[in-house]
Design an enzyme around this catalytic site. Structure first.
Site, PDB file in Angstrom:
ATOM      1  N   ASP A  10      -6.705  -7.124   9.200  1.00  0.00           N
ATOM      2  CA  ASP A  10      -6.650  -8.329  10.018  1.00  0.00           C
ATOM      3  C   ASP A  10      -5.732  -8.077  11.201  1.00  0.00           C
ATOM      4  OD1 ASP A  10      -4.301  -8.355   8.558  1.00  0.00           O
ATOM      5  OD2 ASP A  10      -4.466 -10.429   7.913  1.00  0.00           O
ATOM      6  N   TYR A  54      -2.729  -7.984  14.078  1.00  0.00           N
ATOM      7  CA  TYR A  54      -1.268  -8.008  14.035  1.00  0.00           C
ATOM      8  C   TYR A  54      -0.810  -9.463  14.117  1.00  0.00           C
ATOM      9  CZ  TYR A  54      -1.720  -3.018  15.162  1.00  0.00           C
ATOM     10  OH  TYR A  54      -2.037  -1.688  15.152  1.00  0.00           O
ATOM     11  N   PHE A 108      -6.279  -2.212  15.361  1.00  0.00           N
ATOM     12  CA  PHE A 108      -5.232  -1.205  15.541  1.00  0.00           C
ATOM     13  C   PHE A 108      -4.667  -1.144  16.954  1.00  0.00           C
ATOM     14  CE2 PHE A 108      -7.686   0.411  11.882  1.00  0.00           C
ATOM     15  CZ  PHE A 108      -6.682   0.456  10.937  1.00  0.00           C
ATOM     16  N   HIS A 161      -5.188   3.624   3.859  1.00  0.00           N
ATOM     17  CA  HIS A 161      -4.852   3.023   5.158  1.00  0.00           C
ATOM     18  C   HIS A 161      -3.739   3.825   5.839  1.00  0.00           C
ATOM     19  CE1 HIS A 161      -3.507  -0.159   7.953  1.00  0.00           C
ATOM     20  NE2 HIS A 161      -4.725  -0.640   7.812  1.00  0.00           N
TER      21      HIS A 161
END
Length: 215
Positions: free
Chosen positions: A60, A62, A73, A182
């Protein structure tokens, strides 16, 4: 949003799940601090569908002010590079010796045909995961299914549990699926570092007569 996405998005926006999601989001934006801005929620869909070669699926956005920009990202040039993206750049350096981007803005990846899609497209300020279970996961599932059916020879990069759960939606006889933990500092040393995903992606693109990505 790019014109090429309009038939898909129009159909999704008319479905009951999305109408419920839209009501939730309207109230949330009116009463709380939500990221990214309304204008940036669908920024990933500015990527021309017909040019997409790679799909990177995040979690999701930031949840700190100024960071979320609608691309998984990625952060604006003026923002510090987040820890997960620092690790992504480290892995690129491991594979190629250097990375192209000097800031955290991944718009140049998008321009090369990389769809930077989060599993959930909005979040409440300072509350990671706060918009899970509101309908975004269904929307992302439908997006992955649509890409799987309409585009040839894609690379799907799935990092982390939420992204890897989408693997069953993808026809691995037509597309390349790359999965690992991740890039978060909490899990990067458990298999993200050394996964070779960026080189494997470019090798697959070259094999299928596509331009490799300048990472």
């Amino acid at each position: 949003m790019h014109e090429s996405w309009k038939p898909f998005l129009k159909a999704e926006f008319e479905k009951p799940y999305f109408k419920d999601l839209a009501k939730f989001l309207h109230a949330a934006y009116e009463t709380k601090k939500i990221f990214p801005t309304k204008a940036a929620v669908f920024k990933a869909f500015e990527t021309d569908l017909n040019n997409i070669k790679v799909v990177i699926l995040g979690q999701d956005p930031y949840h700190t002010p100024g960071a979320a920009m609608g691309l998984a990202f990625s952060v604006p040039k003026s923002e510090p590079i987040p820890p997960s993206l620092i690790n992504i750049y480290k892995e690129i350096d491991n594979e190629f010796g250097n990375h192209v981007n000097k800031t955290g803005d991944l718009t140049n990846w998008q321009q090369q045909g990389v769809l930077l899609l989060n599993n959930v497209l909005t979040v409440e300020a300072h509350k990671a995961g706060s918009h899970r279970g509101k309908g975004w996961e269904t929307f992302t599932t439908e997006t992955i299914k649509y890409l799987n059916e309409t585009r040839p020879h894609l690379v799907f990069i799935l990092w982390g549990r939420d992204a890897r759960a989408k693997k069953s939606l993808i026809d691995t006889s037509r597309h390349l699926v790359l999965e690992s933990p991740h890039p978060s500092p909490l899990s990067a040393h458990s298999g993200f570092f050394g996964n070779g995903h960026f080189k494997k992606t470019n090798d697959f693109l070259i094999k299928n007569n596509e331009e490799p990505i300048s990472w």
